[in-house]
Design a protein around this motif. Structure first.
Motif: not given
Length: 293
Positions: A93-96, A104-105, A115-118, A138-142
């Protein structure tokens, strides 16, 4: 409508009037924003970015927004970036933290981090919508989670994990705070953040982030911020305004992590330095990583 979270701890740096002459992207960054926005004309791209910047500055008059620093991909320039991407391929998991509008992300996703792990997080919920506007997505995968990093209900201080947590890794799509992530985060990125606060609050934030980090070897906290040759209060005059900030030195920053937040020898701390000119004042930057052994 976004929630307006009143910070428990306010940054030390005051706001300044906007100045379009500070806009400066290198060719690689221009190409990045062309790919993500679909705007190919450089003048139109600049106009679009400045429009979003002005809107963001009304929400949060931060120095990183005024100086267009929020456009620069800080994480990808760190000495440990290849390691970050490798950990992503392994399911970390990446946390910004302090993600602002998400440059950055989005760069990490482009470079292969799933993206599903950010998780991106900042105090202003409006940054999520402004990020979509900036990148014309329009869609935000993060996942973006708004919250105050000094509010224990959102991020409490806990001891660093020294064994795998008994609780399973949570479904990050259901998260409402960072507290469910204690001991589960493989990569934490926190740039242009620590130097906004005094010495005690920097220590509290370091301890809070240390409690989120996985005990798995290779788990890393990293970032970039201003430092001084010697730890202490530094006084600057920028654009006619006096600023006083607490800066660590490289040595005290290393000892903060290796010996205070973590037990001596539990982590490896690596650093590099550079300088940047802001309003005629030279700031010394520390690029750093803290990696579990």
């Amino acid at each position: 409508m976004s929630r307006d979270i009143e910070p428990l701890v306010k940054p030390l740096i005051p706001s300044f009037p906007l100045d379009d002459s500070l806009y400066c992207l290198d060719p690689e960054e221009i190409a990045f924003f062309r790919r993500h926005t679909g705007i190919q004309d450089e003048v139109d791209l600049k106009t679009h970015i400045i429009d979003v910047q002005r809107e963001a500055y009304k929400v949060a008059p931060y120095a990183c927004i005024r100086g267009f620093d929020f456009l620069h991909q800080t994480m990808s320039k760190l000495h440990i970036y290849d390691h970050i991407l490798k950990r992503g391929s392994e399911g970390a998991i990446l946390l910004d933290v302090g993600s602002c509008l998400g440059a950055d992300v989005r760069k990490a996703v482009e470079d292969g981090f799933p993206a599903h792990n950010i998780i991106a997080s900042d105090i202003k919920e409006a940054f999520s919508e402004l990020g979509r506007k900036l990148f014309k997505s329009s869609l935000e995968p993060i996942l973006f989670i708004p919250g105050d990093i000094f509010d224990p209900a959102f991020l409490s201080i806990s001891q660093p994990a020294r064994s795998v947590p008994e609780s399973a890794i949570p479904d990050i799509r259901t998260l409402r705070s960072l507290n469910d992530l204690h001991g589960h985060v493989g990569i934490i990125h926190a740039s242009k953040l620590f130097h906004l606060f005094d010495e005690q609050k920097q220590l509290e934030l370091a301890r809070a982030l240390g409690g989120l980090l996985s005990c798995e070897p290779g788990s890393t906290i990293c970032g970039t911020h201003s430092i001084a040759l010697e730890k202490g209060i530094v006084h600057h005059t920028v654009l006619g305004i006096d600023i006083s900030c607490f800066y660590h030195s490289r040595e005290t920053w290393v000892s903060l992590w290796d010996g205070i937040v973590f037990k001596k020898g539990e982590v490896k701390v690596e650093t590099t330095t550079s300088t940047v000119d802001v309003g005629g004042v030279t700031f010394r930057l520390l690029h750093w990583s803290v990696t579990r052994l």
